[in-house]
Write an enzyme that holds these catalytic residues in place. Sequence first.
Site, PDB file in Angstrom:
ATOM      1  CD  GLU A 116       9.008  58.934   5.855  1.00 41.86           C
ATOM      2  OE1 GLU A 116       8.752  57.905   5.174  1.00 41.86           O
ATOM      3  OE2 GLU A 116       9.920  59.708   5.581  1.00 41.86           O
TER       4      GLU A 116
ATOM      5  CG  HIS B  22       7.679  56.768   0.364  1.00 43.47           C
ATOM      6  ND1 HIS B  22       6.928  57.828   0.796  1.00 43.47           N
ATOM      7  CD2 HIS B  22       8.942  57.020   0.773  1.00 43.47           C
ATOM      8  CE1 HIS B  22       7.696  58.680   1.445  1.00 43.47           C
ATOM      9  NE2 HIS B  22       8.926  58.211   1.434  1.00 43.47           N
TER      10      HIS B  22
END
Length: 321
Positions: A107, A38
């Site tokens: 995402e 991330h």
Amino acid sequence: MVRIGYTMMTEQAGPRELVSHVVGAEQAGFDFSVISDHFFPWLEEQGHAPYAWSVLGAAAQATSRIPLMTYVTCPTFRYHPAVVAQKAATMQILSGGRFRLGLGSGENLNEHVVGAGWPAAEVRLDMLEEAVDIIRRMFDGESVNHHGAHFDVEDAKLWDLPDQPPPIGIAVSGPRSCELAGRSGDLVIGTEPKAELLQQFDAHGGAGKPRVGQLPVCYDPDRDAAVARAHEQFRWALGGWKVNAELPGPDAFDQASSFTRPEDVAKEIPCGDDVDAFVEAVRPYTEAGYTEVALVQIGGDQQQPFLEWARATLLPALRSL
């Protein structure tokens, strides 16, 4: 018997701590490990987001047995698929063949930073399919020239190839991704214990391939403290994939989860030290057909107590599944 894994959660610990944690997981007897990739934490309270691939390289040198895996990398926005192929091949060599490349469509939280926009899910899956094809060809040792709908590759070749390429896992959330995973993946990755996803995976060529799930847990001898920590750091997880894939940053996740109560989180995430509750939380994954389940212990500063409890109590209980 289900294999139980440990998650290096980059959103809740710094790089040195993550390496220390996976060393502890190997010593505790976990069967494999995975790492999130991330650019942001889900919530500001989590507080971290180191570069997963650097952590993986360090983890490969600090451990000797435990398999390593991305859960997952998006090879379409922040990273070009040719670069992902090079990183994964290098990791397979550094780890002595212990690496698996988990891929997903990404995402918005992580991928918006390169300013390429955030297209619809169907477009993102088209991009993922094209990326997987490029990566496979590079793993095969080809000098790849590719001019597709989404990616261009000019004379790309891997000069350091492992004896065996890393197995490719593909994350699924619906019929289209299950079809892609069954056809193009060596294993499937999921975060929900839905048997229908694995059935769709099987129908498109996935039968007999590994299937890896993931489950957040929050161990603490004080259950109230565990519930409070799970709510503080993991309330975002109750939003579901369709929401979580679209929101752009921690502030958005904070707002989206502002009405989520501690008791709502406690219903979904096992909290405390009741080993039976943890076993029952894993059971739906095994009953759905998952062969591997990676646990996420919530709280970056709570890993050592969890690892000690897992070694002595949790892992033996989960072996019964």
